[in-house]
Design a protein around this motif. Structure first.
Motif, mmCIF file in Angstrom:
data_model
loop_
_atom_site.group_PDB
_atom_site.id
_atom_site.type_symbol
_atom_site.label_atom_id
_atom_site.label_comp_id
_atom_site.label_asym_id
_atom_site.label_seq_id
_atom_site.Cartn_x
_atom_site.Cartn_y
_atom_site.Cartn_z
ATOM 1 N N VAL A 120 31.999 16.668 -26.951
ATOM 2 C CA VAL A 120 33.150 16.217 -26.029
ATOM 3 C C VAL A 120 33.135 17.525 -24.634
ATOM 4 C CG1 VAL A 120 35.324 15.686 -25.694
ATOM 5 C CG2 VAL A 120 34.271 15.027 -27.594
ATOM 6 N N PRO A 121 33.225 17.033 -23.618
ATOM 7 C CA PRO A 121 33.274 15.672 -22.699
ATOM 8 C C PRO A 121 32.025 14.857 -22.464
ATOM 9 C CG PRO A 121 33.501 17.480 -21.152
ATOM 10 C CD PRO A 121 33.153 18.327 -22.485
ATOM 11 N N VAL A 123 29.833 13.421 -24.738
ATOM 12 C CA VAL A 123 29.895 12.443 -25.513
ATOM 13 C C VAL A 123 31.141 11.933 -25.826
ATOM 14 C CG1 VAL A 123 27.180 12.792 -26.055
ATOM 15 C CG2 VAL A 123 29.140 13.752 -27.447
ATOM 16 N N SER A 124 31.195 10.999 -26.727
ATOM 17 C CA SER A 124 32.261 10.609 -27.230
ATOM 18 C C SER A 124 32.701 11.574 -28.615
ATOM 19 C CB SER A 124 32.259 8.999 -27.726
ATOM 20 O OG SER A 124 31.692 8.907 -28.818
ATOM 21 N N LEU A 125 33.894 11.408 -29.079
ATOM 22 C CA LEU A 125 34.233 12.344 -30.215
ATOM 23 C C LEU A 125 33.567 11.637 -31.439
ATOM 24 C CD1 LEU A 125 36.012 14.195 -31.453
ATOM 25 C CD2 LEU A 125 37.684 12.526 -31.898
ATOM 26 N N LEU A 126 33.055 10.511 -31.427
ATOM 27 C CA LEU A 126 32.484 9.873 -32.731
ATOM 28 C C LEU A 126 31.133 10.377 -32.677
ATOM 29 C CD1 LEU A 126 32.256 8.054 -35.015
ATOM 30 C CD2 LEU A 126 31.749 6.169 -33.433
ATOM 31 N N GLN A 128 30.048 13.002 -31.097
ATOM 32 C CA GLN A 128 30.244 14.246 -31.508
ATOM 33 C C GLN A 128 30.144 14.867 -32.933
ATOM 34 O OE1 GLN A 128 32.946 17.447 -29.373
ATOM 35 N NE2 GLN A 128 33.798 17.535 -31.432
#
Length: 165
Positions: A120-121, A123-126, A128
């Protein structure tokens, strides 16, 4: 009757013969499965709380704790008929091999986070968390396990020093 004997008694004969032939590898894998749970439990506990901004440090701490448990279980169960070295010499070799394995284990998540920017930021948290798990707990762990098994059998618990217990 030991737990291992109980489990072996339930297995089909063909699988039982294979398990007996590779008993050391089966025990090593069971110890590895146990320490896999310990490693990932500690990693995610640290990573999602006090070391939120330091996931590689959290992984290193988790690996170190799991490695200590791994030594005790491998020494007393997986490779108990091998070795024969003085305990301090054996432990030193174990932790040197394990230290190299920690480095091997950390390479994939380092590449994932800091070369591919899968954090993050960017890519999305999912994405990552998925990348962290796949790189640190699957790819890194498999590479480290292969190295550990080879190193433990070769240097830490060599068969030529084995003792029948």
């Amino acid at each position: 009757m030991t737990v291992v004997d109980s489990v072996l008694g339930v297995l089909p004969s063909r699988l039982r013969r294979l398990a007996l032939k590779h008993r050391e590898l089966v025990k090593f894998a069971l110890v590895g499965g146990t320490t896999f749970v310990i490693d990932n439990g500690i990693w995610y506990l640290l990573k999602l709380t006090v070391l939120n901004d330091k996931p590689i440090t959290a992984k290193a701490i988790a690996i170190i704790v799991a490695t200590i448990v791994n030594y005790v279980l491998n020494r007393e169960w997986s490779f108990r008929t091998r070795g024969g070295r003085e305990r301090h010499h054996e432990a030193a070799l174990f932790f040197v091999i394990s230290g190299v394995a920690v480095g091997i284990n950390l390479v994939p998540p380092l590449i994932s986070r800091y070369v591919f920017n899968l954090e993050v930021p960017h890519v999305s948290l999912l994405v990552q968390e998925s990348a962290d798990f796949i790189s640190g707990s699957i790819i890194g762990m498999l590479l480290a396990v292969g190295f550990r098994f080879w190193g433990f059998r070769r240097w830490v618990f060599p068969d030529e020093l084995g003792q029948v217990r």
